[in-house]
Design a protein around this motif. Structure first.
Motif, PDB file in Angstrom:
ATOM      1  N   SER A   1       4.118  -1.378  10.557  1.00  0.00           N
ATOM      2  CA  SER A   1       4.751  -2.521  11.207  1.00  0.00           C
ATOM      3  C   SER A   1       5.797  -3.169  10.316  1.00  0.00           C
ATOM      4  CB  SER A   1       3.694  -3.565  11.586  1.00  0.00           C
ATOM      5  OG  SER A   1       3.017  -4.023  10.425  1.00  0.00           O
ATOM      6  N   SER A   2       5.768  -2.858   9.040  1.00  0.00           N
ATOM      7  CA  SER A   2       6.749  -3.407   8.113  1.00  0.00           C
ATOM      8  C   SER A   2       7.449  -2.257   7.408  1.00  0.00           C
ATOM      9  CB  SER A   2       6.066  -4.310   7.075  1.00  0.00           C
ATOM     10  OG  SER A   2       5.242  -3.520   6.228  1.00  0.00           O
ATOM     11  N   LYS A   3       8.348  -2.584   6.519  1.00  0.00           N
ATOM     12  CA  LYS A   3       9.021  -1.561   5.723  1.00  0.00           C
ATOM     13  C   LYS A   3       8.646  -1.709   4.260  1.00  0.00           C
ATOM     14  CE  LYS A   3      12.972  -0.858   8.793  1.00  0.00           C
ATOM     15  NZ  LYS A   3      14.450  -0.785   8.920  1.00  0.00           N
ATOM     16  N   GLN A   4       7.364  -2.057   4.012  1.00  0.00           N
ATOM     17  CA  GLN A   4       6.914  -2.328   2.656  1.00  0.00           C
ATOM     18  C   GLN A   4       5.821  -1.379   2.198  1.00  0.00           C
ATOM     19  OE1 GLN A   4       6.107  -6.556   2.140  1.00  0.00           O
ATOM     20  NE2 GLN A   4       7.570  -7.076   3.741  1.00  0.00           N
TER      21      GLN A   4
ATOM     22  N   GLY B   1       0.827  -1.194   0.000  1.00  0.00           N
ATOM     23  CA  GLY B   1       0.000   0.000   0.000  1.00  0.00           C
ATOM     24  C   GLY B   1       0.863   1.246   0.000  1.00  0.00           C
ATOM     25  N   SER B   2       0.201   2.389  -0.158  1.00  0.00           N
ATOM     26  CA  SER B   2       0.944   3.636  -0.215  1.00  0.00           C
ATOM     27  C   SER B   2       0.039   4.802   0.125  1.00  0.00           C
ATOM     28  CB  SER B   2       1.559   3.830  -1.605  1.00  0.00           C
ATOM     29  OG  SER B   2       0.524   3.953  -2.582  1.00  0.00           O
TER      30      SER B   2
ATOM     31  N   PHE C   1       0.689  22.208   3.748  1.00  0.00           N
ATOM     32  CA  PHE C   1       0.828  22.463   5.182  1.00  0.00           C
ATOM     33  C   PHE C   1       2.215  22.991   5.512  1.00  0.00           C
ATOM     34  CE2 PHE C   1       1.147  17.814   4.332  1.00  0.00           C
ATOM     35  CZ  PHE C   1       2.518  17.661   4.466  1.00  0.00           C
ATOM     36  N   ASN C   2       2.337  23.466   6.741  1.00  0.00           N
ATOM     37  CA  ASN C   2       3.635  23.886   7.283  1.00  0.00           C
ATOM     38  C   ASN C   2       3.768  23.240   8.652  1.00  0.00           C
ATOM     39  OD1 ASN C   2       6.052  25.127   7.734  1.00  0.00           O
ATOM     40  ND2 ASN C   2       5.314  27.208   7.320  1.00  0.00           N
ATOM     41  N   LEU C   3       4.444  22.103   8.691  1.00  0.00           N
ATOM     42  CA  LEU C   3       4.469  21.264   9.885  1.00  0.00           C
ATOM     43  C   LEU C   3       5.384  21.830  10.966  1.00  0.00           C
ATOM     44  CD1 LEU C   3       4.761  17.735   8.217  1.00  0.00           C
ATOM     45  CD2 LEU C   3       2.689  18.803   9.112  1.00  0.00           C
ATOM     46  N   LYS C   4       5.022  21.491  12.218  1.00  0.00           N
ATOM     47  CA  LYS C   4       5.899  21.712  13.359  1.00  0.00           C
ATOM     48  C   LYS C   4       6.510  20.397  13.837  1.00  0.00           C
ATOM     49  CE  LYS C   4       3.247  25.694  15.044  1.00  0.00           C
ATOM     50  NZ  LYS C   4       2.437  26.242  16.171  1.00  0.00           N
ATOM     51  N   PHE C   5       5.775  19.303  13.630  1.00  0.00           N
ATOM     52  CA  PHE C   5       6.199  17.977  14.093  1.00  0.00           C
ATOM     53  C   PHE C   5       5.959  16.987  12.961  1.00  0.00           C
ATOM     54  CE2 PHE C   5       5.487  13.787  15.756  1.00  0.00           C
ATOM     55  CZ  PHE C   5       6.251  13.659  16.907  1.00  0.00           C
ATOM     56  N   MET C   6       6.986  16.195  12.631  1.00  0.00           N
ATOM     57  CA  MET C   6       6.809  15.145  11.623  1.00  0.00           C
ATOM     58  C   MET C   6       7.562  13.900  12.060  1.00  0.00           C
ATOM     59  SD  MET C   6       7.433  15.085   7.507  1.00  0.00           S
ATOM     60  CE  MET C   6       9.141  14.594   7.457  1.00  0.00           C
ATOM     61  N   ARG C   7       6.846  12.791  12.056  1.00  0.00           N
ATOM     62  CA  ARG C   7       7.468  11.496  12.333  1.00  0.00           C
ATOM     63  C   ARG C   7       7.012  10.501  11.273  1.00  0.00           C
ATOM     64  NH1 ARG C   7       6.561   8.734  17.998  1.00  0.00           N
ATOM     65  NH2 ARG C   7       8.420   9.918  18.569  1.00  0.00           N
ATOM     66  N   ILE C   8       7.965   9.983  10.512  1.00  0.00           N
ATOM     67  CA  ILE C   8       7.677   8.933   9.531  1.00  0.00           C
ATOM     68  C   ILE C   8       8.540   7.738   9.898  1.00  0.00           C
ATOM     69  CG2 ILE C   8       7.677   8.273   7.102  1.00  0.00           C
ATOM     70  CD1 ILE C   8       7.337  11.163   6.357  1.00  0.00           C
ATOM     71  N   THR C   9       7.898   6.617  10.199  1.00  0.00           N
ATOM     72  CA  THR C   9       8.591   5.422  10.652  1.00  0.00           C
ATOM     73  C   THR C   9       8.194   4.236   9.782  1.00  0.00           C
ATOM     74  OG1 THR C   9       8.573   6.248  12.926  1.00  0.00           O
ATOM     75  CG2 THR C   9       9.018   3.907  12.624  1.00  0.00           C
ATOM     76  N   ASN C  10       9.174   3.624   9.148  1.00  0.00           N
ATOM     77  CA  ASN C  10       8.991   2.405   8.346  1.00  0.00           C
ATOM     78  C   ASN C  10       8.116   2.616   7.114  1.00  0.00           C
ATOM     79  OD1 ASN C  10      10.598   1.005  10.118  1.00  0.00           O
ATOM     80  ND2 ASN C  10       8.900   0.065  11.228  1.00  0.00           N
ATOM     81  N   TYR C  11       7.853   3.839   6.724  1.00  0.00           N
ATOM     82  CA  TYR C  11       7.289   4.138   5.404  1.00  0.00           C
ATOM     83  C   TYR C  11       8.459   4.445   4.485  1.00  0.00           C
ATOM     84  CZ  TYR C  11       2.191   4.475   5.863  1.00  0.00           C
ATOM     85  OH  TYR C  11       0.856   4.199   5.991  1.00  0.00           O
ATOM     86  N   GLN C  12       8.525   3.797   3.346  1.00  0.00           N
ATOM     87  CA  GLN C  12       9.633   4.012   2.435  1.00  0.00           C
ATOM     88  C   GLN C  12       9.419   5.297   1.638  1.00  0.00           C
ATOM     89  OE1 GLN C  12      12.378   1.715   2.717  1.00  0.00           O
ATOM     90  NE2 GLN C  12      10.994   1.504   4.455  1.00  0.00           N
TER      91      GLN C  12
END
Length: 899
Positions: A380-383, A359-360, A396-407
């Motif tokens: 939960s995966s890196k796919q 998915g994406s 947008f104009n972010l103040k906080f960004m967290r991307i984990t295990n999304y390629q």
């Protein structure tokens, strides 16, 4: 003619009431003289006192003190002296027309709530929150029939019965958060149901435990706010929810509420969109989000993280145009996320988690999120992929960004250049592999938290980077190389598991004075640990393991009073153990295993590390006796590992005082003497610790790593260490009997006493260790039979009894059916039965399953005596040379047959 009432209204307050307030003031402790202005004849002019304009009667007393507490998500008592204390004088009873009393945000230091507060007939507002009252909440408060607002939040108080609430017939607002209601948990709902005017109910962390499922008649039909946060509620969604149509806020977070999420939404449907806040995070709700979310048009806050929600995020999510916070993180959402989520124009904070394998997310998922400030995407995966074009300019104009295990690709996304307000950035495990571009380093002056860990980023780190003061930087698990940079404003730095080389600069203590966390483990660093590190007075955690550091450990740790964790394991450090390493007051972990440290452990006269929980000195060359002060002074130890050293002497009795100990590893030393009987009193092995999952959104929780030998293999334990209960005393010279008291350690998971000189028999009650998984008694001199009760040890999956003098049948029921390797019984010529080739002879009263086998000491001795007398007589009758010799010979032969 002027009446008395008219007179007081024009010249000041009523004298009787003035005197009552003065008496009330005199009973208070006022260290900052906050009430010093309470002087003069007119008490109606005193701060916090309000009178009726017509009658002159005092109607309002407001002594709320915002300076006494630091207000935030939770209020914290400050160290200043502005808090009022002392006692509440009953002189207040003379204020007969008082309708408003606020004593909140003060410190009455454990005083009881006065019972006479229930005598103010006209009182409509009573606020005692954050005032440090204790004891029972008086049932006399039930006399306040005109009370509309009652706030007892955060009192260290207890309620044994809530039936007095029925007297508060006018009550609209009830806040008893953090008041202990455990004794009233069986009737709290029935009591609250007697309040027909109630609109706001807040019972946070009251130990309620359950929500009754049904009510015969629902009376509080005007309820708009229900807050049951953190009550350990273990219930399903109650049926009476469907009868409440006026909800604006529901908070059931941090409980164990079960049930299908659609059932909850079905019950809320009649509200037709009046719901504004729904807090359901950290529960066990399951199922898929319903398709009819569009009816909740006023919903602003929707928290559903850490549940069991699956399926897809429906298109109806895009109809929630008032939504400001959407948190669906850490659910097993395994379907698609509708692009309609990009229509949430009011959304400020978005947290998503996917459990699917494909998915994406695309630009369409964000195309109208103009107000977005927080974006957190994890998988939960890196796919899974975040597919946006190279020239994308986000709305947008972010103040906080967290991307984990999304390629996101191997290159740093250039659209980050547009995020001028970004202060927190996590790109964890997103597939980055290029060298960090210069434009990215130029963002660092605005980034207070920067995490690009778990990628494949290579290159040499810049010698100098500008960060805001107190910045957190995590570049761990990459391919960075070169020397260690010194970034002066950084307080948290992790470069673990890279290829950093060279030594730690001598001036690190001066160059990084604000450092609180330093993790350089898993690199190629060498040289000595600088003496200046002892000057880092804010340092709380130091991890230098798995490097090539050498030399002696400096004796300057006493200046690092903030230290909680020291991990210098797996290096080439030598010399003695400095006693100053035990001087930091709150030291929790000390890991020095896997070095070349030697000598005796220091004297304990200056050691008082009462908070030390983990001590690992294993795999060194320490010698001498195990010091008694370990048991006397390290009273909070849970893990004690001295494995693979050269310790001699006996195990100190003082270790039996370590009542929190659940890992004891003294294997591979030269210890001798008997096993202390008092080890059976170690209460840390009596009960199983509950496992509390560390929330995945708490990335910097204290999680130690300890290497333990279990089932013959060394394994590293981290998050599950609390569940491990091990005693390993193998490969020493311990002797004597194994104490029967070992059978008291009911939570024991591993017991390894192999390769010692134990004699006697296996304790008869050893079968009571029902949680034992690993049991190794090999290479001793134990005799007698295998206790049949061991067949009740149903958790046992690793057993080794080889190379002893055991005899008799091997139990052949339950768990013993799984042990088919004959080597675990080898070296015991007297044993018989499966899986050994030696068959057991079946005697009368003994079947093939081992039932009725002669294993009891009393029966065994009777048989021995019978054959002893018989063969002795036979020897005399036959005239053999020496009846004693022949008796001994035949007795041994018979015992081999009988087992």
């Amino acid at each position: 003619m002027v009446t008395s009432l008219q007179y007081h209204a024009t010249t000041g307050c009523i004298p009787v009431e003035r005197e009552a307030i003065i008496t009330f003031k005199e009973a208070l402790i006022d260290p900052s003289n906050r009430l010093a202005s309470w002087t003069g004849e007119d008490c109606c002019a005193w701060p916090g006192v309000t009178c009726n304009n017509k009658t002159g009667n005092v109607v309002r007393l407001d002594l709320r003190n915002g300076e006494c507490y630091e207000e935030g998500e939770t209020a914290i008592l400050t160290e200043n002296s502005s808090c009022l204390g002392g006692k509440i004088s009953p002189s207040l009873l003379k204020l007969q027309h008082l309708n408003y009393l606020d004593l909140s945000m003060n410190n009455f230091q454990g005083s009881l709530i006065p019972e006479f507060l229930g005598s103010f007939e006209e009182l409509s507002y009573l606020n005692l929150s954050y005032a440090s009252f204790e004891g029972l909440v008086p049932s006399h408060l039930g006399n306040l029939s005109n009370l509309q607002y009652l706030d007892l939040y955060d009192l260290r108080a207890l309620v044994s019965d809530l039936h007095w609430l029925q007297g508060l017939s006018s009550l609209k607002h009830l806040n008893m958060g953090y008041v202990n209601l455990s004794l009233a948990s069986d009737h709290w709902l029935q009591a609250v149901n007697m309040l027909p005017c109630l609109s706001e109910l807040r019972l946070e962390s009251c130990e309620l435990r359950n929500i009754p499922q049904t009510l015969s008649t629902l009376n509080f039909t005007s309820l708009s706010v229900l807050n049951l946060y953190f009550n350990d509620i273990d219930s399903t969604i109650p049926q009476w929810f469907s009868n409440l149509t006026t909800f604006s806020e529901i908070d059931l977070s941090y409980n164990n509420v079960e049930g299908h999420i659609s059932k909850l939404f079905a019950g809320l449907s009649p509200s037709n969109g009046s719901l504004e806040a729904l807090y359901l995070h950290y529960n066990e709700l399951s199922g898929q989000l319903p398709d009819h979310l569009q009816i909740f048009k006023e919903l602003r806050y929707f928290y559903l993280s850490n549940n069991l929600i699956s399926g897809s995020i429906p298109a109806s999510i895009g109809s929630l145009r008032s939504l400001e916070v959407l948190d669906l993180s850490y659910n097993p959402i395994n379907g698609s996320i509708s692009e309609s989520i990009g229509e949430l124009t009011g959304l400020k904070h978005l947290y998503l988690f996917q459990d699917s394998r494909e998915g994406s997310l695309s630009q369409k998922h964000f195309h109208r999120l103009n107000n977005l400030e927080t974006l957190a995407l994890s998988s939960s995966s890196k796919q899974l992929f975040l597919n946006v074009s190279n020239d994308w300019i986000p709305p947008f104009n972010l103040k906080f960004m967290r991307i984990t295990n999304y390629q996101i690709g191997d290159r740093f996304p250039t659209w980050l250049k547009t995020q001028k307000q970004l202060s927190t950035l996590y790109l964890q495990g997103v597939g980055l592999s290029e060298t960090v571009p210069n434009w990215f380093w130029e963002l660092t002056p605005q980034i207070i938290r920067l995490d690009i860990s778990d990628n494949r980023i290579a290159g040499v780190l810049p010698k100098s980077l500008e960060f805001p003061r107190g910045a957190w930087v995590d570049f761990s698990s990459n391919r960075f190389e070169g020397p260690l940079p010194l970034w002066s404003n950084v307080s948290y730095l992790s470069l673990a598991n890279n290829s950093i080389s060279g030594s730690i600069p001598e001036n690190i203590g001066e160059q990084m004075p604000y450092m609180t966390y330093l993790n350089l483990s898993g690199n190629f660093m060498n040289g000595e640990i600088p003496l200046s590190m002892g000057k880092m007075k804010y340092l709380t955690e130091l991890y230098l393991s798995n490097n090539k550091f050498s030399g002696e450990i400096h004796d300057n740790w006493g200046n690092s009073q903030a230290l909680l964790i020291i991990d210098l394991s797996m290096n080439n450090l030598s010399g003695n153990l400095p006693s100053s390493m035990f001087l930091p007051t709150y030291i929790l972990w000390l890991k020095l295993n896997g070095n070349n440290l030697s000598g005796e452990l220091p004297f304990g006269t200056t050691i008082n590390s009462t908070y030390l929980s983990l001590l690992d000195l294993g795999d060194n060359r320490f010698s001498g006796k195990i010091p008694r002060w370990i048991g006397e002074r390290l009273t909070s130890l849970t893990v004690l590992r001295l494995r693979n050293n050269k310790f001699i002497g006996s195990i100190p009795q003082e270790l039996c005082s370590l009542q929190m100990l659940h890992v004891l590893d003294f294997a591979d030393n030269d210890l001798s003497g008997h096993l202390p009987i008092c080890l059976g009193n170690l209460s840390g092995f009596h009960d199983v610790m509950l496992y509390h999952k560390v929330p995945p959104d708490v990335p910097y929780a204290f999680i130690p790593q300890v290497e333990l030998v279990v089932k013959g293999r060394e394994m590293a334990y981290t998050k599950t260490l609390k569940l491990v209960n091990i005693i390993d005393l193998s490969s020493n010279h311990l002797q004597g009997d194994i104490p029967e008291e070992v059978s008291n350690l009911l939570a024991l998971g591993t017991l390894n006493l192999s390769r010692n000189q134990f004699t006697g028999k296996i304790p008869k009650k050893i079968g009571s260790l029902g949680l034992l998984e690993t049991f190794d008694l090999s290479w001793n001199s134990l005799s007698g039979s295998i206790p049949p009760a061991m067949s009740h040890m149903t958790s046992l999956n690793f057993l080794n009894l080889s190379h002893n003098n055991l005899s008799g049948p091997i139990p052949s029921t339950n768990q013993f059916l799984t042990f088919q390797d004959p080597s675990i019984y080898g070296g015991n010529p007297g044993l018989c039965g499966e899986p050994l080739p030696t068959k057991c002879q079946i005697l009368t009263g003994q079947n093939s399953n081992g039932k009725g086998q002669i294993d009891d000491d009393k029966n065994e001795k009777m048989h021995e005596k019978f054959w002893l007398f018989f063969l002795t007589g036979l020897g005399y009758a036959l005239g053999f040379c020496g009846s004693l010799v022949m008796t001994t010979f035949w007795r041994q032969c018979l015992l081999k047959v009988l087992g």
